[in-house]
Design a protein around this motif. Sequence first.
Motif, PDB file in Angstrom:
ATOM      1  N   ILE A  28     -36.315  29.521 -19.222  1.00 37.58           N
ATOM      2  CA  ILE A  28     -35.930  30.827 -19.761  1.00 37.58           C
ATOM      3  C   ILE A  28     -37.104  31.411 -20.544  1.00 37.58           C
ATOM      4  CG2 ILE A  28     -34.398  31.999 -21.394  1.00 37.58           C
ATOM      5  CD1 ILE A  28     -32.253  29.918 -20.584  1.00 37.58           C
ATOM      6  N   GLU A  29     -37.434  32.660 -20.228  1.00 37.79           N
ATOM      7  CA  GLU A  29     -38.533  33.354 -20.894  1.00 37.79           C
ATOM      8  C   GLU A  29     -38.075  34.769 -21.231  1.00 37.79           C
ATOM      9  OE1 GLU A  29     -42.600  31.764 -18.960  1.00 37.79           O
ATOM     10  OE2 GLU A  29     -41.277  32.754 -17.536  1.00 37.79           O
ATOM     11  N   GLU A  30     -38.767  35.396 -22.179  1.00 39.93           N
ATOM     12  CA  GLU A  30     -38.417  36.774 -22.544  1.00 39.93           C
ATOM     13  C   GLU A  30     -38.794  37.747 -21.435  1.00 39.93           C
ATOM     14  OE1 GLU A  30     -39.362  38.444 -26.326  1.00 39.93           O
ATOM     15  OE2 GLU A  30     -38.958  36.541 -27.349  1.00 39.93           O
ATOM     16  N   ASP A  31     -39.943  37.511 -20.799  1.00 37.36           N
ATOM     17  CA  ASP A  31     -40.410  38.371 -19.715  1.00 37.36           C
ATOM     18  C   ASP A  31     -39.664  37.962 -18.449  1.00 37.36           C
ATOM     19  OD1 ASP A  31     -41.802  40.270 -18.341  1.00 37.36           O
ATOM     20  OD2 ASP A  31     -43.676  39.115 -18.233  1.00 37.36           O
ATOM     21  N   LYS A  32     -38.602  38.696 -18.130  1.00 35.91           N
ATOM     22  CA  LYS A  32     -37.686  38.298 -17.062  1.00 35.91           C
ATOM     23  C   LYS A  32     -38.204  38.649 -15.663  1.00 35.91           C
ATOM     24  CE  LYS A  32     -34.395  36.636 -19.607  1.00 35.91           C
ATOM     25  NZ  LYS A  32     -34.178  35.186 -19.604  1.00 35.91           N
ATOM     26  N   ARG A  66     -23.112  34.346  -6.689  1.00 31.83           N
ATOM     27  CA  ARG A  66     -23.371  33.577  -7.913  1.00 31.83           C
ATOM     28  C   ARG A  66     -24.701  33.942  -8.569  1.00 31.83           C
ATOM     29  NH1 ARG A  66     -21.563  27.477  -6.142  1.00 31.83           N
ATOM     30  NH2 ARG A  66     -19.360  27.923  -5.896  1.00 31.83           N
ATOM     31  N   CYS A  67     -25.310  35.029  -8.138  1.00 27.52           N
ATOM     32  CA  CYS A  67     -26.642  35.389  -8.646  1.00 27.52           C
ATOM     33  C   CYS A  67     -26.623  35.560 -10.159  1.00 27.52           C
ATOM     34  CB  CYS A  67     -27.148  36.664  -7.979  1.00 27.52           C
ATOM     35  SG  CYS A  67     -28.839  37.057  -8.490  1.00 27.52           S
ATOM     36  N   ARG A  68     -27.631  34.946 -10.811  1.00 31.50           N
ATOM     37  CA  ARG A  68     -27.763  35.021 -12.276  1.00 31.50           C
ATOM     38  C   ARG A  68     -28.599  36.239 -12.692  1.00 31.50           C
ATOM     39  NH1 ARG A  68     -28.891  29.514 -11.071  1.00 31.50           N
ATOM     40  NH2 ARG A  68     -31.087  29.924 -11.451  1.00 31.50           N
ATOM     41  N   LYS A  69     -29.036  37.032 -11.726  1.00 31.57           N
ATOM     42  CA  LYS A  69     -29.795  38.277 -11.922  1.00 31.57           C
ATOM     43  C   LYS A  69     -31.260  38.071 -12.281  1.00 31.57           C
ATOM     44  CE  LYS A  69     -25.934  40.431 -11.221  1.00 31.57           C
ATOM     45  NZ  LYS A  69     -25.609  40.593  -9.808  1.00 31.57           N
ATOM     46  N   TYR A  70     -31.590  36.893 -12.836  1.00 30.76           N
ATOM     47  CA  TYR A  70     -32.984  36.611 -13.172  1.00 30.76           C
ATOM     48  C   TYR A  70     -33.341  35.191 -12.759  1.00 30.76           C
ATOM     49  CZ  TYR A  70     -32.478  40.779 -15.999  1.00 30.76           C
ATOM     50  OH  TYR A  70     -32.235  42.052 -16.407  1.00 30.76           O
ATOM     51  N   LEU A  71     -34.610  34.998 -12.387  1.00 29.95           N
ATOM     52  CA  LEU A  71     -35.066  33.647 -12.060  1.00 29.95           C
ATOM     53  C   LEU A  71     -35.320  32.825 -13.310  1.00 29.95           C
ATOM     54  CD1 LEU A  71     -35.684  35.184  -9.332  1.00 29.95           C
ATOM     55  CD2 LEU A  71     -37.441  33.469  -9.007  1.00 29.95           C
ATOM     56  N   ASN A  72     -35.567  33.529 -14.424  1.00 26.19           N
ATOM     57  CA  ASN A  72     -35.899  32.815 -15.666  1.00 26.19           C
ATOM     58  C   ASN A  72     -35.027  33.330 -16.799  1.00 26.19           C
ATOM     59  OD1 ASN A  72     -37.066  35.316 -15.714  1.00 26.19           O
ATOM     60  ND2 ASN A  72     -38.991  34.619 -16.593  1.00 26.19           N
TER      61      ASN A  72
END
Length: 98
Positions: free
Chosen positions: A79-83, A92-98
């Motif tokens: 998990i990072e701030e820069d998505k 089931r997509c979480r919308k972001y890879l990070n």
Amino acid sequence: MREKDYESKGIGCYMFRIDDDTVIDATMHGNAARFINHSCDPNCYSRVVDILGKKHIIIFALRRILRGEELTYDYKFPIEEDKIPCTCGTRRCRKYLN
Ligand SMILES: [Zn+2]
């Protein structure tokens, strides 16, 4: 540094983090597995396996995979701030890879 260098040259980046100290860069050399895309609902998973003292990335199937079906696995980026937006398109997509 290398990732930024590739980005500046418009080269796609194919890196796989093995652990805190090691990243395999398959951008210039590597087999077809480097092109496996991310999915939040994948049909495969990856494992780093030590074989005779050498680490290998192995892709395993999570379920039966039909002929012609795209192989995917969850990149599990930290998990990072820069998505980084995810475009896997699964329910089931979480919308972001990070
Ligand atoms: Zn997704």
